[in-house]
Motif scaffolding. Structure first.
Motif, PDB file in Angstrom:
ATOM      1  N   ASP A  98       0.881  -1.109  -0.049  1.00 17.31           N
ATOM      2  CA  ASP A  98       0.049  -0.082  -0.070  1.00 17.31           C
ATOM      3  C   ASP A  98       0.828   1.284   0.215  1.00 17.31           C
ATOM      4  N   GLY A  99       0.682   2.092  -0.971  1.00 12.04           N
ATOM      5  CA  GLY A  99       1.426   3.436  -1.261  1.00 12.04           C
ATOM      6  C   GLY A  99       2.525   3.209  -2.038  1.00 12.04           C
ATOM      7  N   MET A 100       2.851   2.029  -2.642  1.00  9.31           N
ATOM      8  CA  MET A 100       3.938   2.013  -3.570  1.00  9.31           C
ATOM      9  C   MET A 100       3.670   0.790  -4.385  1.00  9.31           C
ATOM     10  N   GLY A 101       3.155   1.134  -5.431  1.00  6.44           N
ATOM     11  CA  GLY A 101       2.624  -0.254  -6.343  1.00  6.44           C
ATOM     12  C   GLY A 101       3.414  -0.839  -7.481  1.00  6.44           C
ATOM     13  N   ILE A 102       4.654  -0.178  -7.589  1.00  6.00           N
ATOM     14  CA  ILE A 102       5.744  -0.863  -8.598  1.00  6.00           C
ATOM     15  C   ILE A 102       7.083  -0.749  -8.039  1.00  6.00           C
ATOM     16  N   ILE A 103       7.862  -1.811  -8.303  1.00 11.86           N
ATOM     17  CA  ILE A 103       8.971  -1.807  -7.807  1.00 11.86           C
ATOM     18  C   ILE A 103       9.959  -2.349  -9.057  1.00 11.86           C
ATOM     19  N   HIS A 104      11.070  -1.930  -9.087  1.00 10.32           N
ATOM     20  CA  HIS A 104      11.969  -2.370 -10.337  1.00 10.32           C
ATOM     21  C   HIS A 104      13.199  -3.136  -9.571  1.00 10.32           C
ATOM     22  N   PRO A 105      13.402  -4.215  -9.771  1.00 10.62           N
ATOM     23  CA  PRO A 105      14.569  -5.173  -9.321  1.00 10.62           C
ATOM     24  C   PRO A 105      15.682  -5.029 -10.438  1.00 10.62           C
ATOM     25  N   VAL A 106      16.697  -4.608 -10.278  1.00 14.51           N
ATOM     26  CA  VAL A 106      17.706  -4.765 -11.393  1.00 14.51           C
ATOM     27  C   VAL A 106      18.889  -5.678 -11.094  1.00 14.51           C
ATOM     28  N   TYR A 107      18.931  -6.590 -12.183  1.00 16.36           N
ATOM     29  CA  TYR A 107      19.848  -7.895 -12.031  1.00 16.36           C
ATOM     30  C   TYR A 107      20.986  -7.592 -13.082  1.00 16.36           C
ATOM     31  N   SER A 108      22.032  -7.929 -12.686  1.00 15.51           N
ATOM     32  CA  SER A 108      23.302  -7.860 -13.749  1.00 15.51           C
ATOM     33  C   SER A 108      23.943  -8.973 -14.017  1.00 15.51           C
ATOM     34  N   TYR A 109      23.921  -9.930 -14.982  1.00 15.47           N
ATOM     35  CA  TYR A 109      24.555 -11.131 -15.228  1.00 15.47           C
ATOM     36  C   TYR A 109      25.232 -11.226 -16.730  1.00 15.47           C
ATOM     37  N   GLY A 110      26.674 -11.486 -16.359  1.00 13.44           N
ATOM     38  CA  GLY A 110      27.515 -11.531 -17.362  1.00 13.44           C
ATOM     39  C   GLY A 110      27.646 -10.441 -18.131  1.00 13.44           C
ATOM     40  N   ASP A 111      27.412 -10.156 -19.514  1.00 13.62           N
ATOM     41  CA  ASP A 111      27.532  -8.755 -20.188  1.00 13.62           C
ATOM     42  C   ASP A 111      25.917  -8.335 -20.389  1.00 13.62           C
ATOM     43  N   THR A 112      25.156  -8.397 -19.362  1.00 12.38           N
ATOM     44  CA  THR A 112      23.710  -7.935 -19.437  1.00 12.38           C
ATOM     45  C   THR A 112      23.322  -7.416 -18.032  1.00 12.38           C
ATOM     46  N   ILE A 113      22.444  -6.461 -18.052  1.00  9.34           N
ATOM     47  CA  ILE A 113      21.886  -6.010 -17.119  1.00  9.34           C
ATOM     48  C   ILE A 113      20.339  -5.594 -17.382  1.00  9.34           C
TER      49      ILE A 113
END
Length: 498
Positions: A423-438
């Motif tokens: 409640d109060g925060m309806g979107i989250i952005h997890p950012v994962y890096s792996y190898g040569d990609t983020i």
């Protein structure tokens, strides 16, 4: 028994049927590297079971104190059953990316059983029609309660079931794990009484440690070295209200070399600044399309790990946070990146002045019963709809492996994150890096973001605009060169002509 910290316990108290507080990932594997070129479900069960000793979270369950008079405890679960925690499903044909996204969102939206060890792995087969992947790949949709791990300790849990080679030989030696008996209610109440007696001393100790930092921050604000603009309330957006029971999930991977090239276009900028700028541009584009872009900049809460070198494998959460403006009011991509960099720099200065660990320790000050009651009342009365949000979204960056990882002999070919909304925060952005990609992933309330494909397109178009802007050569101002000898000669000629 090991007692949860106040910060870890807060994720238990915040749990409601509509706000499950687990984090996780969607990892995709190519089984062609495994022995025989395929992986069976019984092989996966045996592989995980042989490696459970690698992380304490696998076999520990919660024990709640009656009436939440004190924070819960971890015990070694006497009824642990691996087949409850590792499940097996398959996508129907054609087995494409959209089907995987829908399935991941459905799995993520379901609360976990808080009376069992707080993790689940769902093996998803049938990924036969995803662009860039060979047919026959499978995914693991993982869920681990936020009370047990943060992003950094989650990396340690992942390391327990991954290796840097396709070798599936089990670890040597006997597993020393032993189950514990369930504690008696009288014992829990006695511990609660003693802990509450020393709580005032903990309060004074935490306040005492933070006072020098508060003074340092006040001095820096007075000199103009630090601005308090990051303490402003966030504007209200469609993502900042009471959430429902359903989720959407999707992800967009980007080449890490391009992200680094973009950061080089703004002196001092970091990879995190570029990621925040991409999120800010995507939110701007998406909300313009809905006619709901706020006039002021939207903000993101970015967790900061305060985990020391000796605490990397510790259970629970050792995090503080900073709030950063995303520049959603700025159209120009590089100007937005400069704005985000300045905001992040200022927010880090504020956090460093007080001390990130001191800020995290403030979570210890609220009594456990009051914390649980407050969380339940906040949800029940819909308070999130009645006040300005502290921030608009969360962006959390989890560093991953630079070398290929293997699970049960299968090579990991993609890694994406999932996270909780509340409640109060309806979107989250997890950012994962792996190898040569983020990869920038997002989990959102389905009613707040009913068209995830549109938002993914906004992330990609924002990245493309930033990359194009960073690749443009910087114009060099023209310099007028005056040839004085030639000018004097011309003047002399004119004089002679008279």
């Amino acid at each position: 028994m090991l007692q949860l910290s106040a910060q870890d316990a807060s994720f238990v108290y915040l749990e409601t049927p509509h706000t499950p507080m687990h984090i996780g990932s969607v990892a995709i594997y190519d089984p062609s590297t495994a022995p025989g070129g395929f992986v069976r479900f019984k092989d996966i069960l045996a592989f995980i079971e042989a490696r459970l000793r690698g992380a304490r979270s696998f076999r520990q369950r919660l024990v709640r104190v009656p009436f939440d008079l004190d924070h819960p405890y971890w015990i070694e679960d006497p009824e642990f059953d691996i087949e409850y925690h590792v499940r097996h499903i398959a996508l129907p044909k054609p087995g494409d990316w959209r089907q995987l996204c829908i399935q991941a969102a459905r799995l993520h939206s379901r609360p976990m059983d808080l009376t069992k060890p707080l993790w689940e792995f769902t093996i998803v087969e049938g990924l036969d029609n995803i662009e860039g992947l060979p047919p026959g790949c499978f995914a693991i949709v993982s869920k681990v309660h936020h009370a047990a791990i943060d992003g950094m300790s989650g990396v340690e849990m992942s390391a327990a079931v991954h290796s840097i080679s396709p070798d599936v030989t089990p670890p040597e030696g006997e597993d020393p794990w032993k189950a514990e008996n369930m504690p008696q209610v009288a014992d829990l109440l006695a511990r609660s009484y003693l802990n509450n007696l020393v709580q005032p001393m903990r309060v004074m100790e935490t306040i005492g440690r933070s006072l020098p930092g508060m003074g340092k921050l006040a001095a820096q604000v007075g000199k103009g070295d630090v601005s308090v603009r990051n303490a402003r309330p966030a504007p209200r957006t469609p993502f900042n209200g009471k959430v429902g029971a359903h989720r959407v999930w999707d992800a967009a991977p980007f080449p890490l070399k391009d992200i680094r090239a973009i950061k080089d276009a703004v002196p001092g900028a970091t990879v995190n600044d570029v990621v925040l700028s991409i999120v800010g541009g995507a939110l701007r584009s998406y909300l313009i399309g809905r006619g709901e872009l706020p006039k002021d900049t939207m903000t993101a809460m970015a967790p900061i790990s305060v985990r020391g070198e000796g605490e990397k494998a510790a259970m629970g959460n050792l995090v503080s946070a900073m709030v950063v403006g995303l520049g959603t009011q700025i159209e120009d991509p590089l100007e937005r990146l400069r704005f985000v960099h300045d905001e992040a720099k200022n927010s880090k200065a504020m956090t460093n002045a007080v001390g990130a660990k001191n800020l995290a320790d403030y979570s210890q000050l609220m009594p456990s019963a009051l914390a649980g009651l407050g969380a339940r009342l906040y949800t029940r009365v819909g308070a999130a709809n009645a006040h300005a949000p502290a921030f608009n979204c969360v962006v959390t960056n989890v560093p991953g492996s630079r070398v290929p990882l293997y699970f049960c002999g299968a090579k990991m070919v993609g890694m994406y994150g999932t996270g909780p909304v509340f409640d109060g925060m309806g979107i989250i952005h997890p950012v994962y890096s792996y190898g040569d990609t983020i990869a920038i992933s997002f989990t959102a309330d389905r009613d707040m973001l009913p068209d995830p494909a549109t938002y993914v397109a906004a992330l990609r178009s924002t990245f493309d605009a930033l990359r194009a802007a960073a690749a443009r050569p910087v114009p060099v101002p023209a310099v007028q060169i005056i040839d004085k000898p030639l000018g004097m000669k011309k003047a002399a000629n004119r004089k002679g002509a008279k």
